[in-house]
Write a protein that holds these residues in place. Structure first.
Motif, short mmCIF file in Angstrom:
data_model
loop_
_atom_site.label_atom_id
_atom_site.label_comp_id
_atom_site.label_asym_id
_atom_site.label_seq_id
_atom_site.Cartn_x
_atom_site.Cartn_y
_atom_site.Cartn_z
N PRO A 107 3.22 10.49 -2.00
CA PRO A 107 4.14 10.51 -1.98
C PRO A 107 5.01 9.75 -3.23
O PRO A 107 4.54 9.95 -4.48
N GLN A 108 6.65 10.06 -3.23
CA GLN A 108 7.06 10.30 -4.73
C GLN A 108 7.35 8.63 -4.87
O GLN A 108 8.01 8.30 -5.96
N THR A 109 7.52 8.05 -3.99
CA THR A 109 8.13 6.86 -4.00
C THR A 109 6.67 5.50 -3.36
O THR A 109 5.90 5.98 -2.66
N ASP A 110 7.36 4.44 -3.76
CA ASP A 110 6.21 2.88 -2.79
C ASP A 110 6.53 3.24 -1.34
O ASP A 110 7.17 4.03 -0.95
N LEU A 111 5.79 2.73 -0.51
CA LEU A 111 6.00 3.36 1.03
C LEU A 111 5.28 1.46 1.28
O LEU A 111 3.99 0.98 0.95
N THR A 112 6.53 1.17 2.50
CA THR A 112 6.32 -0.06 2.74
C THR A 112 4.74 0.28 4.40
O THR A 112 6.00 0.54 5.44
N PHE A 113 4.49 -0.48 4.92
CA PHE A 113 4.01 0.08 6.25
C PHE A 113 3.80 -1.32 7.39
O PHE A 113 3.52 -2.87 6.02
N SER A 114 3.52 -0.98 7.96
CA SER A 114 3.58 -2.65 9.18
C SER A 114 2.38 -2.45 10.35
O SER A 114 2.43 -1.44 10.53
N TYR A 115 1.91 -3.24 10.48
CA TYR A 115 1.35 -3.13 12.05
C TYR A 115 0.69 -4.25 11.84
O TYR A 115 1.02 -5.82 11.93
#
Length: 214
Positions: A173-181
């Motif tokens: 992606p072009q930006t940082d991504l935040t995931f939650s699981y």
């Protein structure tokens, strides 16, 4: 000579009488003298017996955040930097050929055969369930974010294409991504399904879990 001794005896007797006659009564006691310097400290005495044990104090109140967690539920949140994505081979589905995709692996011992895993990606201030595919109406460009699991790890996937067919592909992606699981024991996950909990809603899942604390 005897006359001389008699005279001497008379004189001695006269002086003795005069001396004792001159002594008067004993005068009053004089003032006390100044206090002398303090003497050296004596040796320390033996330790006295221990006192009785005091009463046990009352138990303090539980704080507002004192709820027990659910032992069957584990969760984590991770932010993936743009440079942390790696391009890997992605096997096709069914008879599809192998392709490419971006991937990021999270090692987690809670991921095992007895657990369900629900994953979400943060878009703005909301968490959206994975997998997620967006197709732009203006040019048909696509963006896909998904995840996969195997024992001991969660893998997040990313790919995009500037046009539906023949466009430029990207695997980061072009930006940082935040995931939650969230990893949930299958018995708990089945109970959630039976009660109609929307498992694609992070808020619905967390609300259910908050109401069913151990």
């Amino acid at each position: 000579m005897n006359k001389f001794y008699r005279v001497l005896s008379v004189v001695s007797l006269t002086l003795s009488v005069a001396f004792w006659s001159c002594r008067g009564d004993q005068g009053p006691q004089g003032p006390a003298g100044p206090t002398g310097p303090q003497g050296a400290q004596g040796p320390q005495g033996a330790t006295g017996p221990a006192g009785a044990t005091g009463a046990t104090g009352a138990t303090g109140a539980t704080g507002a955040a004192g709820k027990d967690g659910n032992a069957n539920v584990k969760g984590a949140e991770v932010t993936v930097k743009v440079a942390e994505w790696r391009t890997i081979d992605a096997p096709g589905i069914g008879t599809g050929s192998t392709g490419k995709t971006g991937a990021y692996v999270v090692n987690d011992a809670n991921v095992k055969a007895t657990t369900f895993v629900f994953a979400y990606v943060k878009i703005g201030t909301d968490f959206v369930a994975l997998p997620r595919t967006v197709i732009k109406e203006t040019d048909g460009a696509t963006e896909t974010v998904g995840f996969g699991i195997s024992t001991g790890k969660v893998t997040f996937y990313y790919s995009s294409q500037t046009a539906a067919i023949g466009g430029i592909k990207s695997y980061a992606p072009q930006t940082d991504l935040t995931f939650s699981y969230v990893t949930i024991e299958k018995t708990v996950g089945q109970a959630m399904q039976n009660e109609g909990v929307n498992l694609r809603s992070r808020e619905a899942v967390l609300n259910y879990l908050a109401k069913h604390q151990n």
